[in-house]
Enzyme design. Structure first.
Site, PDB file in Angstrom:
ATOM      1  N   LYS A  53      -3.383-128.791   1.337  1.00  0.00           N
ATOM      2  CA  LYS A  53      -2.025-128.469   0.889  1.00  0.00           C
ATOM      3  C   LYS A  53      -0.954-128.996   1.851  1.00  0.00           C
ATOM      4  O   LYS A  53       0.094-129.482   1.418  1.00  0.00           O
ATOM      5  CB  LYS A  53      -1.860-126.968   0.696  1.00  0.00           C
ATOM      6  CG  LYS A  53      -2.621-126.413  -0.497  1.00  0.00           C
ATOM      7  CD  LYS A  53      -2.322-124.935  -0.692  1.00  0.00           C
ATOM      8  CE  LYS A  53      -3.062-124.359  -1.891  1.00  0.00           C
ATOM      9  NZ  LYS A  53      -2.701-122.941  -2.128  1.00  0.00           N
TER      10      LYS A  53
ATOM     11  N   ASP B 141       2.748-121.446  -6.203  1.00  0.00           N
ATOM     12  CA  ASP B 141       2.224-120.145  -5.787  1.00  0.00           C
ATOM     13  C   ASP B 141       3.305-119.071  -5.803  1.00  0.00           C
ATOM     14  O   ASP B 141       3.047-117.913  -6.155  1.00  0.00           O
ATOM     15  CB  ASP B 141       1.610-120.235  -4.387  1.00  0.00           C
ATOM     16  CG  ASP B 141       0.257-120.926  -4.382  1.00  0.00           C
ATOM     17  OD1 ASP B 141      -0.426-120.917  -5.428  1.00  0.00           O
ATOM     18  OD2 ASP B 141      -0.124-121.484  -3.336  1.00  0.00           O
TER      19      ASP B 141
END
Length: 287
Positions: free
Chosen positions: A68, A105
């Site tokens: 990420k 997220d």
């Protein structure tokens, strides 16, 4: 007729990912001729993998551990949300062929709060009236959730972490609304908290334990845990024993997938009971 669109999830390891189940379910439900696959790529090969996405025929995909932060550095364009979180979990190619990095997220967590607690949870938890939300942990997930809560309108946010420097790094997101606590201070502050969120690994099958005892929380408070294996964590069980409302970790996984699917396949999917049942069955089947 256009070619079927291809998307992916990339990580290392990747066999555990449930993203293909989620996106495969939506592709089937909407009758779309696309595909979504797992791809295992080690850190040393990740830059070349990203550089070859268009040539490989992909329209985008998801990024998971450990890539990420690398994706954040390597994309051509980052959304403002990804900039604030400092990590990318969703990739797409724009019309000019540039690689765009987003992070879903934050919105996934908040969408699950809305779906579970009702859209008025800021009021019903007492947060709108001044009760803070408290995050346990200060890692990447905590940062994304902090951004989501701030954007949703939470006026006060507390971060408790064993390492003070990491908590202070999160506080820099909004020093006026975010405060930090030492871990030892948490029990004495819970009576004023409207939303308790566990972002640590405590409660996972491999790390059993209670990150905090929810007993002192006020009766209107809610408790969320981002752990979803097991789905019923010790923290959630303890909160339910006090008749507190609870928010499990699975919904964040499901809701964060919605924006990517919409971007790649042109249809905005719904998080339905059927999808949830599919993933729960997979969790149970892997035990």
């Amino acid at each position: 007729m256009t070619s079927p669109r291809k998307a992916f999830v990339v990580g290392h390891p990747i066999a555990h990912s449930r993203s293909p189940l989620i996106h495969g379910h939506w592709l089937s439900a909407h009758g779309l001729p696309g595909s979504y696959e797992r791809i295992d790529v080690g850190p040393e090969a990740f830059p070349a993998f990203l550089a070859g996405l268009r040539e490989a025929g992909f329209v985008g995909g998801n990024v998971t551990i450990p890539h990420k932060e690398a994706a954040y550095r390597l994309v051509d364009i980052r959304t403002p949300r990804a900039e604030r979180i400092g990590a990318v979990n969703t990739l797409s190619l724009d019309e000019a062929g540039r690689l765009v990095g987003d992070n879903t997220d934050a919105t996934g967590f908040v969408a699950h709060l809305d779906a579970t607690l009702g859209a008025d949870w800021l009021d019903t938890t007492g947060i709108a009236a001044g009760r803070p939300a408290l995050l346990l942990g200060a890692g990447g997930a905590a940062r994304a959730i902090a951004v989501g809560l701030l954007d949703r309108g939470v006026p006060r946010l507390l971060i408790a972490n064993r390492t003070a420097a990491r908590a202070e790094a999160l506080r820099a997101l909004d020093p006026h609304r975010i405060g930090t606590l030492a871990a030892a201070e948490v029990p004495g502050r819970l009576a004023e908290v409207g939303l308790l969120v566990n972002t640590t690994s405590l409660g996972m099958a491999a790390a059993p334990g209670l990150p905090a005892d929810p007993a002192p929380l006020p009766p209107e408070a809610a408790v969320a845990d981002i752990v979803y294996v097991p789905l019923d964590t010790p923290l959630l069980a303890a909160a339910r024993a006090r008749d507190l409302r609870t928010v499990d970790g699975l919904g964040m996984l499901l809701h964060q997938a919605v924006p990517g699917f919409a971007r790649w396949f042109g249809v905005t999917p719904q998080v339905t009971p059927a999808l949830r049942a599919l993933i729960v069955a997979d969790i149970e089947g892997r035990r």
